[in-house]
Design a protein around this motif. Sequence first.
Motif, mmCIF file in Angstrom:
data_model
loop_
_atom_site.group_PDB
_atom_site.id
_atom_site.type_symbol
_atom_site.label_atom_id
_atom_site.label_comp_id
_atom_site.label_asym_id
_atom_site.label_seq_id
_atom_site.Cartn_x
_atom_site.Cartn_y
_atom_site.Cartn_z
ATOM 1 N N LYS A 15 0.698 -1.180 -0.091
ATOM 2 C CA LYS A 15 -0.269 -0.066 0.207
ATOM 3 C C LYS A 15 0.653 0.945 -0.270
ATOM 4 O O LYS A 15 0.566 1.787 -0.517
ATOM 5 C CB LYS A 15 -0.976 -0.027 1.801
ATOM 6 C CG LYS A 15 -2.167 -1.087 1.212
ATOM 7 C CD LYS A 15 -2.635 -0.922 -0.098
ATOM 8 C CE LYS A 15 -3.926 -1.754 -0.465
ATOM 9 N NZ LYS A 15 -4.084 -2.693 -1.515
ATOM 10 N N GLN A 16 1.904 1.614 0.616
ATOM 11 C CA GLN A 16 2.749 2.273 0.963
ATOM 12 C C GLN A 16 3.527 2.633 -0.304
ATOM 13 O O GLN A 16 3.469 3.662 -1.038
ATOM 14 C CB GLN A 16 4.123 2.412 1.914
ATOM 15 C CG GLN A 16 3.315 1.934 3.209
ATOM 16 C CD GLN A 16 1.637 2.904 3.496
ATOM 17 O OE1 GLN A 16 2.680 4.250 3.036
ATOM 18 N NE2 GLN A 16 1.164 3.134 3.664
ATOM 19 N N PHE A 17 4.055 1.384 -1.414
ATOM 20 C CA PHE A 17 4.509 1.497 -2.477
ATOM 21 C C PHE A 17 3.694 2.134 -3.317
ATOM 22 O O PHE A 17 4.004 2.841 -4.338
ATOM 23 C CB PHE A 17 4.766 0.415 -2.765
ATOM 24 C CG PHE A 17 5.640 0.555 -4.123
ATOM 25 C CD1 PHE A 17 7.111 1.035 -4.674
ATOM 26 C CD2 PHE A 17 5.625 -0.577 -5.369
ATOM 27 C CE1 PHE A 17 7.904 1.154 -5.435
ATOM 28 C CE2 PHE A 17 5.709 -0.410 -6.188
ATOM 29 C CZ PHE A 17 6.357 0.075 -6.644
ATOM 30 N N GLU A 18 2.593 1.699 -3.818
ATOM 31 C CA GLU A 18 1.435 2.088 -4.166
ATOM 32 C C GLU A 18 1.074 3.650 -4.492
ATOM 33 O O GLU A 18 0.770 4.557 -4.968
ATOM 34 C CB GLU A 18 0.027 1.348 -4.532
ATOM 35 C CG GLU A 18 -0.274 0.092 -4.543
ATOM 36 C CD GLU A 18 -1.413 -0.670 -4.046
ATOM 37 O OE1 GLU A 18 -1.888 0.121 -3.285
ATOM 38 O OE2 GLU A 18 -1.388 -1.754 -4.515
ATOM 39 N N ARG A 19 1.687 4.155 -3.014
ATOM 40 C CA ARG A 19 1.382 5.575 -3.179
ATOM 41 C C ARG A 19 2.302 6.603 -2.919
ATOM 42 O O ARG A 19 2.754 7.416 -2.767
ATOM 43 C CB ARG A 19 1.166 5.450 -1.182
ATOM 44 C CG ARG A 19 -0.398 5.661 -0.871
ATOM 45 C CD ARG A 19 -0.767 5.903 0.589
ATOM 46 N NE ARG A 19 -2.028 5.374 0.893
ATOM 47 C CZ ARG A 19 -2.736 4.531 1.374
ATOM 48 N NH1 ARG A 19 -1.608 3.128 1.685
ATOM 49 N NH2 ARG A 19 -3.737 4.267 2.078
ATOM 50 N N GLY A 20 3.781 5.323 -4.119
ATOM 51 C CA GLY A 20 4.522 6.407 -3.983
ATOM 52 C C GLY A 20 6.101 6.145 -3.556
ATOM 53 O O GLY A 20 6.672 6.597 -3.590
ATOM 54 N N HIS A 21 6.135 5.770 -2.738
ATOM 55 C CA HIS A 21 6.608 5.871 -1.120
ATOM 56 C C HIS A 21 8.541 4.881 -2.224
ATOM 57 O O HIS A 21 7.664 3.340 -1.907
ATOM 58 C CB HIS A 21 6.368 5.715 0.127
ATOM 59 C CG HIS A 21 5.380 6.422 0.963
ATOM 60 N ND1 HIS A 21 6.166 7.452 1.476
ATOM 61 C CD2 HIS A 21 4.153 6.164 0.710
ATOM 62 C CE1 HIS A 21 5.334 8.093 1.331
ATOM 63 N NE2 HIS A 21 3.943 7.566 1.036
ATOM 64 N N PRO A 22 9.522 5.237 -1.983
ATOM 65 C CA PRO A 22 10.426 4.250 -2.547
ATOM 66 C C PRO A 22 10.533 3.214 -1.480
ATOM 67 O O PRO A 22 10.091 2.982 -0.123
ATOM 68 C CB PRO A 22 11.914 4.780 -2.051
ATOM 69 C CG PRO A 22 11.144 6.732 -1.289
ATOM 70 C CD PRO A 22 9.570 6.275 -1.804
ATOM 71 N N LEU A 23 10.645 1.819 -1.512
ATOM 72 C CA LEU A 23 10.771 0.187 -0.372
ATOM 73 C C LEU A 23 11.606 -0.212 -0.940
ATOM 74 O O LEU A 23 11.592 -0.159 -1.887
ATOM 75 C CB LEU A 23 9.291 0.209 -1.349
ATOM 76 C CG LEU A 23 8.486 -0.753 -0.272
ATOM 77 C CD1 LEU A 23 8.294 -0.301 1.732
ATOM 78 C CD2 LEU A 23 7.950 -1.354 -0.493
ATOM 79 N N THR A 24 12.220 -0.740 0.332
ATOM 80 C CA THR A 24 12.752 -1.994 0.161
ATOM 81 C C THR A 24 12.570 -2.959 1.739
ATOM 82 O O THR A 24 12.159 -2.493 2.629
ATOM 83 C CB THR A 24 14.827 -1.644 1.318
ATOM 84 O OG1 THR A 24 15.087 -0.209 -0.128
ATOM 85 C CG2 THR A 24 15.353 -2.359 0.807
ATOM 86 N N ILE A 25 12.004 -4.187 0.968
ATOM 87 C CA ILE A 25 11.934 -4.840 2.285
ATOM 88 C C ILE A 25 13.197 -5.906 2.570
ATOM 89 O O ILE A 25 13.932 -6.292 1.632
ATOM 90 C CB ILE A 25 10.354 -5.740 2.050
ATOM 91 C CG1 ILE A 25 9.213 -4.701 1.362
ATOM 92 C CG2 ILE A 25 9.699 -6.946 2.428
ATOM 93 C CD1 ILE A 25 8.260 -5.483 0.003
#
Length: 103
Positions: A15-25
């Motif tokens: 959901k955060q990635f869909e909002r445009g936040h860069p993401l590393t899991i």
Amino acid sequence: MMDTAPIGAITFSEKQFERGHPLTIFLDDKGVLVGSTANAAKYGDQQKALKEMMAEGVVVLICPLCMKRDGVKQADLVPGLKIGSQEVARAALFKEHMKTLSG
């Protein structure tokens, strides 16, 4: 009782990635089980979400010590996952202005 922490964390991340936040899991502790294709019956939806996010540029790291502890084999990893050695994890997770969440 099923541990839902890895499931919730991946859903939140998606959901955060869909909002445009860069993401590393970073899959650690029991989250490494999600990264193993041997567990596709249990975590198929989460593995699909990880694959889709990786195709869009999300980096997914997996803890090598947790893999060893839980018997997760490198050959069984979801394609695209990266083994998160200390150097790799540090470079990805501790960048300037990086925010870290834990689920």
